[in-house]
Enzyme design. Structure first.
Site, PDB file in Angstrom:
ATOM      1  N   ASP A   1       0.851  -1.175   0.000  1.00 40.34           N
ATOM      2  CA  ASP A   1       0.000   0.000   0.000  1.00 40.34           C
ATOM      3  C   ASP A   1       0.900   1.243   0.000  1.00 40.34           C
ATOM      4  O   ASP A   1       2.114   1.154   0.133  1.00 40.34           O
ATOM      5  CB  ASP A   1      -0.938  -0.017   1.210  1.00 40.34           C
ATOM      6  CG  ASP A   1      -2.260   0.673   0.932  1.00 40.34           C
ATOM      7  OD1 ASP A   1      -2.279   1.618   0.125  1.00 40.34           O
ATOM      8  OD2 ASP A   1      -3.283   0.281   1.536  1.00 40.34           O
TER       9      ASP A   1
ATOM     10  N   GLU B   1     -11.060   6.112   3.879  1.00 40.75           N
ATOM     11  CA  GLU B   1     -10.093   5.478   4.780  1.00 40.75           C
ATOM     12  C   GLU B   1     -10.303   5.926   6.225  1.00 40.75           C
ATOM     13  O   GLU B   1     -11.415   6.234   6.646  1.00 40.75           O
ATOM     14  CB  GLU B   1      -8.674   5.730   4.273  1.00 40.75           C
ATOM     15  CG  GLU B   1      -8.444   5.174   2.876  1.00 40.75           C
ATOM     16  CD  GLU B   1      -6.987   5.134   2.475  1.00 40.75           C
ATOM     17  OE1 GLU B   1      -6.114   4.884   3.322  1.00 40.75           O
ATOM     18  OE2 GLU B   1      -6.705   5.349   1.278  1.00 40.75           O
TER      19      GLU B   1
END
Length: 655
Positions: free
Chosen positions: A349, A540
């Site tokens: 990520d 997120e």
């Protein structure tokens, strides 16, 4: 004690169908001296046959993929290998694209909101092709792999078809529709340049306070596994499908457990759940968090996997401490690659390696040796390559590990047909945001709507009724689409991208519609009141409950709108436009009907379709609906299960 996370024999590895066609015609230096293989088939002794004999095996599509990978790997210098393991953000090279060549970059990405200056399909294709030319200028002409977050459509592109987020798709219980939506997303994405998507998210959302709840299909691993038809929609069902102009490489994320973290364990910014710690036993981890990845690998043969920022702490191992997924050799190599049999590549990520303990060299060494193959280093690609080179030279990272990582990456590029057709095939570019694609999105919206209450047969509505609509979310495309739309966090308003709001959808069905965003317009004379409540965009951990004022409770404005409209109009309907259940326990009795609309995307007409009975309500809750915020986490199967609405609940209503 040794814990077995995966039982049973190894799956048969997908080894057939890894063939591509043609040769690399785009590398100008090579084209000047070589004859295409497609024209090199001739009688023995001919000039063409002699030319073919001089073609490197890795450029010959008639050679098996494994041999092409081996041949190319054997020609590469260490620096070229390190470059293949590096992914940079386009913003770090856009001002000077020669850095792509100098660094031998294997991949670029567009983060959320990272677009060409003119955010059009053609501009995207031109941008990606421009970067590709610099990759092809390297010594071995290895093409670039370009990745983007097409999580509910090609969301960074203005004008793309925007589907409901995954939580809404989970509510449809329709794997074929999920695959069709993914196929459309793949078509629109690849037609504009990128060949790789960081989707689908196959985590299991066990706490709805998580800011990424809407990126998941639901709280039940079995439901998530059913919805992994999305992988087939992206990639196709055969390896050779990947080279088609309507397919992309898929990424399942975030391996593993990031929907199952414990509230309050995150150490990132002021997040509370995202990037936190999954505290679990090996048995529970295998059943809840790992199960979707087994299916993704063994059934759908997904091409890449993105490990999570989150950590795992074993409750059945005395003295266990949290280990970041990017550092877990047990889970990345021993379980995912060896036991489950994943033969694609792992992509980290965004800058995830820097969350590991130690200095940067220690972080890189730890993650490479744990099994990470490609590193998303948005703005420090040179530092990463230099650091990896030093670690290999010092013997702390085996070259065999590097070769394994690069082989996995190269195989994906061969399967995608990039060596034969490195530049964008624009045959489908006119389908981006087409009426046919938007019709599928509209159907997905309709199937995603969940009817939670319908007293006095309020629904379906009649076009002849005089309708009063209140609430900002009734007429706000940005709120309707949520995060990951044009920008990372998304944005409120109607100017960012084309689409139809819920209000417009209602106006398309009924002749007499009054709209008042704040419910202050007179209500007299109306037959039905519709109050649209919900959330504003986030993405997120920014959206974690407890971070930045985020909560599951309805806003004071939404509650006030319900209190103004529902007592004043004889029939009152509430729609909730949000990425997760909201606390409606006190407001529910005030409404005759209640619909969970999730984040429907660009096609508000789909909401109106079920409100007016053009399509039936068929959606079912993909997550449990709590009575209060303090009930979270609450999930089907809990010992003490007393939700406002259980998992799988959903009424039907047809005209």
């Amino acid at each position: 004690m040794r814990h077995q996370l995966f039982h049973g024999g190894l799956p048969r590895r997908l080894t057939t169908g890894r063939r591509t066609a043609g040769i690399l015609l785009a590398a100008a230096a090579l084209v000047a001296t070589a004859v295409p293989v497609s024209s090199a088939v001739a009688e023995p002794g001919s000039t063409a046959e002699a030319q073919h004999s001089r073609t490197p095996p890795y450029l010959d599509p008639r050679v098996p993929t494994a041999q092409r990978v081996s041949d190319l790997l054997g020609r590469m210098t260490p620096a070229e290998k390190f470059g293949q393991m590096t992914q940079a953000e386009r913003g770090s090279v856009d001002a000077d694209p020669t850095r792509i060549t100098d660094l031998n970059l294997g991949s670029l990405l567009s983060g959320g909101g990272s677009t060409p200056a003119s955010n059009t399909p053609a501009a995207w294709a031109d941008m990606v092709d421009g970067y590709q030319a610099h990759a092809l200028a390297t010594r071995l002409h290895i093409p670039l792999l370009y990745g983007v977050d097409s999580v509910h459509g090609h969301g960074n592109l203005v004008g793309a078809t925007i589907f409901p987020h995954n939580i809404g798709m989970g509510a449809t219980r329709d794997p074929r529709l999920v695959a069709e939506a993914a196929h459309i997303t793949a078509t629109e994405t690849r037609a504009t340049g990128p060949q790789w998507v960081f989707a689908p998210c196959v985590c299991v959302a066990r706490d709805d306070r998580w800011g990424r709840t809407y990126e998941n299909f639901g709280e039940d691993p079995a439901l998530v596994q059913r919805m992994e038809s999305a992988v087939d929609g992206f990639q196709g069902t055969r390896t050779k499908d990947l080279a088609r102009p309507d397919r992309v490489l898929a990424t399942v994320k975030h391996y593993a457990g990031d929907g199952d973290t414990t509230y309050g364990t995150s150490t990132t910014n002021t997040y509370t759940l995202d990037q936190g710690v999954t505290r679990t036993s090996h048995q529970r981890f295998r059943a809840v968090d790992l199960a979707p990845y087994v299916t993704a690998v063994q059934v759908h043969h997904v091409g890449s996997v993105m490990p999570s920022y989150s950590s795992v702490q074993w409750t059945d191992v005395p003295g266990s401490t949290p280990v970041k997924m990017s550092a877990s050799k047990e889970l990345l190599t021993d379980v995912l690659k060896r036991k489950i049999g994943f033969d694609g590549f792992l992509i980290s990520d965004w800058d995830a390696v820097t969350q590991l303990p130690g200095d940067f060299a220690t972080q890189v060494r730890t993650s490479v040796n744990a099994g990470m193959d490609m590193f998303m280093q948005p703005y420090n690609a040179p530092q990463f390559e230099q650091t990896l080179a030093a670690e290999v030279q010092a013997g702390r990272v085996p070259m065999a590990r590097v070769d394994d990582a690069v082989s996995r990456i190269l195989r994906a590029k061969f399967d995608l047909g990039l060596f034969e057709h490195p530049y964008t095939n624009r045959a489908n570019i006119d389908t981006v945001g087409s009426s046919a694609h938007r019709a599928v999105a509209r159907r997905a919206v309709a199937e995603s709507q969940v009817l939670l209450k319908n007293d006095r047969r309020t629904l379906p509505l009649k076009p002849s009724q005089r309708i009063y609509v209140a609430g900002v979310n009734a007429n706000d495309l940005g709120n309707q689409a949520g995060g990951w739309t044009v920008s990372w966090q998304g944005q409120s308003g109607n100017k960012a991208f084309p689409g139809t709001t819920i209000l417009q959808g209602i106006q398309h069905e009924a002749k007499d519609v009054t709209y008042s965003a704040d419910a202050t317009a007179p209500t007299a004379g109306h037959d039905v009141g519709i109050v649209v409540v919900g959330e504003t965009p986030y993405a997120e951990g920014v959206g974690d409950v407890g971070n930045g004022g985020h909560t599951l409770n309805l806003s004071a404005t939404d509650r006030a709108n319900i209190d103004r409209v529902c007592p004043a109009i004889s029939t009152c309907l509430v729609l909730d436009v949000a990425g997760r259940p909201q606390i409606i326990t006190d407001q529910l009795p005030k409404a005759d009907a209640f619909v969970m609309s999730w984040l429907p995307g660009s096609e508000g007409d789909g909401v109106a379709d079920v409100l007016f009975g053009k399509r039936p309500f068929t959606g079912k809750l993909p997550v449990t609906w709590p009575r209060s915020e303090t009930q979270e986490p609450i999930n089907i199967g809990d010992a003490h299960y007393d939700p406002l609405f259980p998992y799988g609940y959903g009424l039907t209503a047809t005209r």
